[in-house]
Write a protein that holds these residues in place. Structure first.
Motif, PDB file in Angstrom:
ATOM      1  N   GLU A  34       0.830  -1.212   0.000  1.00  0.00           N
ATOM      2  CA  GLU A  34       0.000   0.000   0.000  1.00  0.00           C
ATOM      3  C   GLU A  34       0.863   1.261   0.000  1.00  0.00           C
ATOM      4  OE1 GLU A  34      -3.274   0.778  -0.248  1.00  0.00           O
ATOM      5  OE2 GLU A  34      -3.503  -1.326  -0.796  1.00  0.00           O
ATOM      6  N   LYS A  35       1.861   1.271   0.852  1.00  0.00           N
ATOM      7  CA  LYS A  35       2.751   2.430   0.930  1.00  0.00           C
ATOM      8  C   LYS A  35       3.545   2.571  -0.367  1.00  0.00           C
ATOM      9  CE  LYS A  35       5.999   4.576   4.142  1.00  0.00           C
ATOM     10  NZ  LYS A  35       6.748   4.412   5.395  1.00  0.00           N
ATOM     11  N   MET A  36       3.935   1.455  -0.933  1.00  0.00           N
ATOM     12  CA  MET A  36       4.694   1.475  -2.195  1.00  0.00           C
ATOM     13  C   MET A  36       3.829   2.068  -3.317  1.00  0.00           C
ATOM     14  SD  MET A  36       7.690   0.714  -3.113  1.00  0.00           S
ATOM     15  CE  MET A  36       8.722   0.257  -4.445  1.00  0.00           C
ATOM     16  N   SER A  37       2.546   1.723  -3.341  1.00  0.00           N
ATOM     17  CA  SER A  37       1.682   2.284  -4.382  1.00  0.00           C
ATOM     18  C   SER A  37       1.507   3.793  -4.179  1.00  0.00           C
ATOM     19  CB  SER A  37       0.325   1.579  -4.416  1.00  0.00           C
ATOM     20  OG  SER A  37      -0.434   1.891  -3.291  1.00  0.00           O
ATOM     21  N   GLU A  38       1.444   4.247  -2.929  1.00  0.00           N
ATOM     22  CA  GLU A  38       1.357   5.679  -2.658  1.00  0.00           C
ATOM     23  C   GLU A  38       2.630   6.401  -3.100  1.00  0.00           C
ATOM     24  OE1 GLU A  38       0.411   6.265   1.454  1.00  0.00           O
ATOM     25  OE2 GLU A  38      -1.361   4.979   1.339  1.00  0.00           O
ATOM     26  N   ILE A  39       3.764   5.786  -2.841  1.00  0.00           N
ATOM     27  CA  ILE A  39       5.048   6.384  -3.238  1.00  0.00           C
ATOM     28  C   ILE A  39       5.135   6.494  -4.756  1.00  0.00           C
ATOM     29  CG2 ILE A  39       7.554   6.018  -3.288  1.00  0.00           C
ATOM     30  CD1 ILE A  39       7.243   4.694  -0.502  1.00  0.00           C
ATOM     31  N   LEU A  40       4.774   5.408  -5.448  1.00  0.00           N
ATOM     32  CA  LEU A  40       4.831   5.422  -6.907  1.00  0.00           C
ATOM     33  C   LEU A  40       3.846   6.430  -7.493  1.00  0.00           C
ATOM     34  CD1 LEU A  40       5.283   1.624  -7.697  1.00  0.00           C
ATOM     35  CD2 LEU A  40       6.996   3.428  -7.835  1.00  0.00           C
ATOM     36  N   TYR A  41       2.676   6.552  -6.870  1.00  0.00           N
ATOM     37  CA  TYR A  41       1.700   7.547  -7.321  1.00  0.00           C
ATOM     38  C   TYR A  41       2.318   8.947  -7.252  1.00  0.00           C
ATOM     39  CZ  TYR A  41      -2.208  10.778  -7.171  1.00  0.00           C
ATOM     40  OH  TYR A  41      -3.036  11.845  -7.403  1.00  0.00           O
ATOM     41  N   ASP A  42       2.899   9.261  -6.099  1.00  0.00           N
ATOM     42  CA  ASP A  42       3.521  10.580  -5.938  1.00  0.00           C
ATOM     43  C   ASP A  42       4.659  10.782  -6.931  1.00  0.00           C
ATOM     44  OD1 ASP A  42       1.784  11.373  -3.969  1.00  0.00           O
ATOM     45  OD2 ASP A  42       3.163  10.990  -2.307  1.00  0.00           O
ATOM     46  N   LEU A  43       5.436   9.745  -7.177  1.00  0.00           N
ATOM     47  CA  LEU A  43       6.530   9.859  -8.148  1.00  0.00           C
ATOM     48  C   LEU A  43       6.001  10.155  -9.546  1.00  0.00           C
ATOM     49  CD1 LEU A  43       8.982   7.027  -7.037  1.00  0.00           C
ATOM     50  CD2 LEU A  43       9.407   9.478  -7.030  1.00  0.00           C
ATOM     51  N   SER A  82      13.192  -2.331  -2.055  1.00  0.00           N
ATOM     52  CA  SER A  82      11.780  -2.713  -2.097  1.00  0.00           C
ATOM     53  C   SER A  82      11.265  -2.729  -3.528  1.00  0.00           C
ATOM     54  CB  SER A  82      10.946  -1.759  -1.250  1.00  0.00           C
ATOM     55  OG  SER A  82      11.316  -1.838   0.092  1.00  0.00           O
ATOM     56  N   ASN A  83      11.647  -1.741  -4.297  1.00  0.00           N
ATOM     57  CA  ASN A  83      11.221  -1.677  -5.698  1.00  0.00           C
ATOM     58  C   ASN A  83      11.769  -2.867  -6.480  1.00  0.00           C
ATOM     59  OD1 ASN A  83       9.782  -0.289  -7.760  1.00  0.00           O
ATOM     60  ND2 ASN A  83      11.742   0.377  -8.598  1.00  0.00           N
ATOM     61  N   ALA A  92       2.890  -9.226  -8.150  1.00  0.00           N
ATOM     62  CA  ALA A  92       2.810  -8.278  -7.037  1.00  0.00           C
ATOM     63  C   ALA A  92       2.989  -6.855  -7.552  1.00  0.00           C
ATOM     64  CB  ALA A  92       3.869  -8.604  -5.982  1.00  0.00           C
ATOM     65  N   TYR A  93       3.954  -6.667  -8.449  1.00  0.00           N
ATOM     66  CA  TYR A  93       4.210  -5.333  -8.985  1.00  0.00           C
ATOM     67  C   TYR A  93       3.024  -4.869  -9.827  1.00  0.00           C
ATOM     68  CZ  TYR A  93       7.519  -1.568  -9.931  1.00  0.00           C
ATOM     69  OH  TYR A  93       8.156  -0.353  -9.969  1.00  0.00           O
ATOM     70  N   GLU A  94       2.412  -5.799 -10.523  1.00  0.00           N
ATOM     71  CA  GLU A  94       1.254  -5.471 -11.352  1.00  0.00           C
ATOM     72  C   GLU A  94       0.091  -4.975 -10.498  1.00  0.00           C
ATOM     73  OE1 GLU A  94      -1.712  -7.918 -14.275  1.00  0.00           O
ATOM     74  OE2 GLU A  94       0.427  -8.356 -14.443  1.00  0.00           O
ATOM     75  N   THR A  95      -0.130  -5.576  -9.343  1.00  0.00           N
ATOM     76  CA  THR A  95      -1.201  -5.116  -8.458  1.00  0.00           C
ATOM     77  C   THR A  95      -0.892  -3.721  -7.909  1.00  0.00           C
ATOM     78  OG1 THR A  95      -0.249  -6.239  -6.530  1.00  0.00           O
ATOM     79  CG2 THR A  95      -1.910  -7.433  -7.774  1.00  0.00           C
ATOM     80  N   ILE A  96       0.363  -3.480  -7.600  1.00  0.00           N
ATOM     81  CA  ILE A  96       0.761  -2.154  -7.108  1.00  0.00           C
ATOM     82  C   ILE A  96       0.526  -1.110  -8.192  1.00  0.00           C
ATOM     83  CG2 ILE A  96       2.737  -0.745  -6.400  1.00  0.00           C
ATOM     84  CD1 ILE A  96       3.849  -3.271  -5.006  1.00  0.00           C
ATOM     85  N   ILE A  97       0.960  -1.397  -9.398  1.00  0.00           N
ATOM     86  CA  ILE A  97       0.811  -0.457 -10.518  1.00  0.00           C
ATOM     87  C   ILE A  97      -0.662  -0.269 -10.867  1.00  0.00           C
ATOM     88  CG2 ILE A  97       1.365  -0.064 -12.957  1.00  0.00           C
ATOM     89  CD1 ILE A  97       3.720   0.377 -11.034  1.00  0.00           C
ATOM     90  N   ALA A  98      -1.460  -1.329 -10.737  1.00  0.00           N
ATOM     91  CA  ALA A  98      -2.897  -1.211 -11.020  1.00  0.00           C
ATOM     92  C   ALA A  98      -3.558  -0.234 -10.053  1.00  0.00           C
ATOM     93  CB  ALA A  98      -3.567  -2.575 -10.936  1.00  0.00           C
ATOM     94  N   LYS A  99      -3.160  -0.254  -8.787  1.00  0.00           N
ATOM     95  CA  LYS A  99      -3.697   0.693  -7.806  1.00  0.00           C
ATOM     96  C   LYS A  99      -3.291   2.116  -8.160  1.00  0.00           C
ATOM     97  CE  LYS A  99      -3.803  -2.543  -3.958  1.00  0.00           C
ATOM     98  NZ  LYS A  99      -3.241  -2.905  -2.660  1.00  0.00           N
ATOM     99  N   VAL A 100      -2.055   2.273  -8.569  1.00  0.00           N
ATOM    100  CA  VAL A 100      -1.561   3.602  -8.958  1.00  0.00           C
ATOM    101  C   VAL A 100      -2.339   4.101 -10.171  1.00  0.00           C
ATOM    102  CG1 VAL A 100       0.438   4.872  -9.847  1.00  0.00           C
ATOM    103  CG2 VAL A 100       0.740   3.214  -8.014  1.00  0.00           C
ATOM    104  N   LYS A 101      -2.519   3.231 -11.145  1.00  0.00           N
ATOM    105  CA  LYS A 101      -3.226   3.609 -12.373  1.00  0.00           C
ATOM    106  C   LYS A 101      -4.675   3.989 -12.073  1.00  0.00           C
ATOM    107  CE  LYS A 101      -4.314   1.938 -16.994  1.00  0.00           C
ATOM    108  NZ  LYS A 101      -4.260   0.813 -17.916  1.00  0.00           N
ATOM    109  N   ALA A 102      -5.337   3.214 -11.211  1.00  0.00           N
ATOM    110  CA  ALA A 102      -6.730   3.511 -10.857  1.00  0.00           C
ATOM    111  C   ALA A 102      -6.826   4.873 -10.175  1.00  0.00           C
ATOM    112  CB  ALA A 102      -7.280   2.420  -9.955  1.00  0.00           C
ATOM    113  N   ARG A 103      -5.887   5.145  -9.306  1.00  0.00           N
ATOM    114  CA  ARG A 103      -5.895   6.423  -8.591  1.00  0.00           C
ATOM    115  C   ARG A 103      -5.639   7.586  -9.553  1.00  0.00           C
ATOM    116  NH1 ARG A 103      -2.106   7.941  -3.398  1.00  0.00           N
ATOM    117  NH2 ARG A 103      -2.934  10.023  -3.098  1.00  0.00           N
ATOM    118  N   LEU A 104      -4.711   7.401 -10.487  1.00  0.00           N
ATOM    119  CA  LEU A 104      -4.426   8.450 -11.471  1.00  0.00           C
ATOM    120  C   LEU A 104      -5.634   8.706 -12.360  1.00  0.00           C
ATOM    121  CD1 LEU A 104      -0.784   7.498 -12.518  1.00  0.00           C
ATOM    122  CD2 LEU A 104      -1.484   9.576 -11.320  1.00  0.00           C
ATOM    123  N   GLU A 105      -6.325   7.646 -12.765  1.00  0.00           N
ATOM    124  CA  GLU A 105      -7.497   7.814 -13.617  1.00  0.00           C
ATOM    125  C   GLU A 105      -8.635   8.502 -12.870  1.00  0.00           C
ATOM    126  OE1 GLU A 105      -8.279   3.916 -15.181  1.00  0.00           O
ATOM    127  OE2 GLU A 105      -6.645   4.065 -16.641  1.00  0.00           O
TER     128      GLU A 105
END
Length: 154
Positions: A34-43, A82-83, A92-105
Motif C-alpha cells: 500500500e505504501k509502495m503504491s502511494e510512493i509510486l503515485y507521488d513519483l 523494495s522496488n 505483485a508489482y502489477e497489483t501495485i501499478i494497477a492501484k496507482v493507475k486507478a488512482r491516477l485515472e
C-alpha cells in the motif's frame, strides 16, 4: 557450417546466462504494498509536474526525490531494494501499478470535470458579453454630400 556453430553457441550462452536468476532476498525494511503504491503515485505525479513546469520547480528549489523520501520517512536504499523486490515478482508489482493507475485515472476524471465547468463558465461570460455588445446600437452613418465623408446620425 560456421554460421550454425555460431547460432548454437549464442543459444547455449543465452540459456546459461539466464539460468541462474535468483529471486532477491526480502529486504529487512520492505515497504508495504500500500505504501509502495502511494510512493509510486507521488513519483508519477511529480514527474508529470517536472515535465510541465520544470523551471518553476527549479526556481522554488523543489527536489522531488528528497521530498518523497522525507514524506514517507524512507531512505533511497530502502526504496531501491523494495522496488527491486516487487519488480521481480511481476504479479505483485502489477497489483501495485494497477492501484496507482486507478488512482491516477480517478484524479484525471475529477480534473476533467473541473475543466468542463471552467469552459462552461468561460462560454457563459463570452455569451453575456456578446449580448451586451449586441444591445449597444451603433449610430447610423450618412454621407455628407459636401465633403463626401460618412457622418454619424444620432
Amino acid at each position: 557450417m560456421y554460421k550454425k556453430i555460431g547460432i548454437i553457441l549464442v543459444v547455449v550462452l543465452l540459456c546459461l546466462g539466464c539460468d541462474n536468476v535468483n529471486k532477491p532476498d526480502t529486504p529487512k525494511n520492505l515497504i508495504a504494498k500500500e505504501k509502495m503504491s502511494e510512493i509510486l503515485y507521488d513519483l508519477y505525479v511529480i514527474n508529470s509536474a517536472k515535465s510541465v513546469n520544470r523551471k518553476l520547480l527549479e526556481k522554488d528549489g523543489f527536489i522531488p526525490e528528497t521530498y518523497i523520501l522525507e514524506k514517507y520517512s524512507i531512505d533511497s536504499i530502502q526504496f531501491k531494494e523494495s522496488n527491486r523486490y516487487y519488480a521481480f515478482d511481476s504479479k505483485a508489482y502489477e497489483t501495485i501499478i494497477a492501484k496507482v493507475k486507478a488512482r491516477l485515472e480517478a484524479e484525471k476524471s475529477v480534473y476533467e470535470k473541473i475543466q468542463e465547468k471552467e469552459a462552461e463558465i468561460k462560454q457563459q461570460k463570452k455569451d453575456s458579453i456578446e449580448r451586451v455588445d449586441s444591445k449597444k446600437k451603433l449610430p447610423k452613418r450618412v454621407k455628407d454630400t459636401t465633403t463626401r465623408k460618412e457622418l454619424p446620425v444620432f
